[in-house]
Scaffold this active site. Structure first.
Site, PDB file in Angstrom:
ATOM      1  N   HIS A   1     -13.734   8.554 -17.777  1.00 15.31           N
ATOM      2  CA  HIS A   1     -14.426   9.850 -17.811  1.00 15.31           C
ATOM      3  C   HIS A   1     -13.403  10.989 -17.923  1.00 15.31           C
ATOM      4  O   HIS A   1     -13.574  11.909 -18.725  1.00 15.31           O
ATOM      5  CB  HIS A   1     -15.273   9.980 -16.537  1.00 15.31           C
ATOM      6  CG  HIS A   1     -16.047  11.252 -16.428  1.00 15.31           C
ATOM      7  ND1 HIS A   1     -17.410  11.304 -16.542  1.00 15.31           N
ATOM      8  CD2 HIS A   1     -15.654  12.524 -16.183  1.00 15.31           C
ATOM      9  CE1 HIS A   1     -17.828  12.553 -16.374  1.00 15.31           C
ATOM     10  NE2 HIS A   1     -16.776  13.314 -16.156  1.00 15.31           N
ATOM     11  N   GLU A   2     -12.341  10.929 -17.118  1.00 15.02           N
ATOM     12  CA  GLU A   2     -11.343  12.008 -17.133  1.00 15.02           C
ATOM     13  C   GLU A   2     -10.533  12.005 -18.425  1.00 15.02           C
ATOM     14  O   GLU A   2     -10.222  13.065 -18.970  1.00 15.02           O
ATOM     15  CB  GLU A   2     -10.429  11.920 -15.911  1.00 15.02           C
ATOM     16  CG  GLU A   2     -11.140  12.114 -14.587  1.00 15.02           C
ATOM     17  CD  GLU A   2     -12.102  13.293 -14.551  1.00 15.02           C
ATOM     18  OE1 GLU A   2     -11.765  14.391 -15.070  1.00 15.02           O
ATOM     19  OE2 GLU A   2     -13.203  13.144 -14.000  1.00 15.02           O
TER      20      GLU A   2
ATOM     21  N   HIS B   1     -12.403  13.790 -20.994  1.00 14.91           N
ATOM     22  CA  HIS B   1     -12.240  15.250 -20.892  1.00 14.91           C
ATOM     23  C   HIS B   1     -10.986  15.711 -21.625  1.00 14.91           C
ATOM     24  O   HIS B   1     -11.005  16.735 -22.312  1.00 14.91           O
ATOM     25  CB  HIS B   1     -12.136  15.696 -19.427  1.00 14.91           C
ATOM     26  CG  HIS B   1     -13.445  15.942 -18.768  1.00 14.91           C
ATOM     27  ND1 HIS B   1     -14.353  16.876 -19.215  1.00 14.91           N
ATOM     28  CD2 HIS B   1     -14.005  15.378 -17.669  1.00 14.91           C
ATOM     29  CE1 HIS B   1     -15.417  16.878 -18.425  1.00 14.91           C
ATOM     30  NE2 HIS B   1     -15.227  15.976 -17.489  1.00 14.91           N
TER      31      HIS B   1
ATOM     32  N   CYS C   1     -20.900  15.091 -13.764  1.00 13.75           N
ATOM     33  CA  CYS C   1     -19.718  15.802 -14.237  1.00 13.75           C
ATOM     34  C   CYS C   1     -19.684  17.168 -13.557  1.00 13.75           C
ATOM     35  O   CYS C   1     -20.702  17.866 -13.529  1.00 13.75           O
ATOM     36  CB  CYS C   1     -19.761  15.957 -15.757  1.00 13.75           C
ATOM     37  SG  CYS C   1     -18.317  16.825 -16.413  1.00 13.75           S
TER      38      CYS C   1
END
Length: 190
Positions: free
Chosen positions: A153-154, A157, A111
């Site tokens: 993953h994004e 976020h 990350c």
């Protein structure tokens, strides 16, 4: 001479680092098409930041992604650059995962917001993602394998989650110096 830590290199490139409040809060959705200009501005900022970051680190094996909170913007926008050369970046506005496969795999992720470590993260091999286009229409995209991992993953976020929240109990990140897969694609069975 002291070597600069990977996280400091990312901080110097404008990436917000672990511990910042903005990384732990859900990002605000865009009202599209009304906020089209604001969304375009954020997409441009993400594109410029990704260019800076890509010049400093090789992401050719796995691709890379960047969410707006990682550059200090609390809005629901992210960009993902797939690993395949010549593939256009994927822009995600107000994305959410609407379906995911039961079939999972577990691989190391890094990350940009805490680049000193890598963590073993289980993720679905296939996800369906609903996102809003600049004109306000809804688009659904199906992502598989490495691209599904990057996109998931994004989106995490944008939901205020770091990958460590997805790691199995008792599994800890390893120092980047122990990680031996930089520049290599994630491995998948055929």
């Amino acid at each position: 001479m002291t070597e600069v830590r990977p996280s400091q290199r990312m901080r110097d490139l404008g990436v917000v680092q672990h511990g910042a409040d903005i990384l732990a809060e859900p990002a605000g959705a865009f009202e599209l098409p009304a906020e089209k200009t604001a969304a375009e501005r954020v997409i441009e900022q993400l594109t410029v930041a990704m260019g800076r970051i890509a010049q400093a680190h090789d992401f050719s094996g796995k691709g890379m992604g960047l969410a707006a909170p990682q550059i200090g913007i609390a809005r629901a926008a992210a960009t993902v650059r797939p690993a395949e050369a010549g593939t256009e970046p994927i822009v995600l506005l107000n994305p959410r995962i609407t379906a995911s496969s039961e079939e999972m795999d577990e691989q190391y992720e890094g990350c940009l917001s805490f680049f000193d470590v890598r963590g073993m993260v289980p993720r679905p091999l296939r996800i369906a993602v609903e996102a809003t286009a600049l004109d306000g229409t809804t688009q659904v995209t199906v992502c598989e394998r490495g691209l599904a991992r990057l996109v998931h993953h994004e989106i995490d976020h944008l939901d205020g989650l770091l990958y460590t929240a997805r790691m199995r109990p008792g599994v800890e990140p390893i120092p980047v110096g122990e990680y031996r897969q930089t520049g290599r694609a994630w491995a998948y069975e055929r």
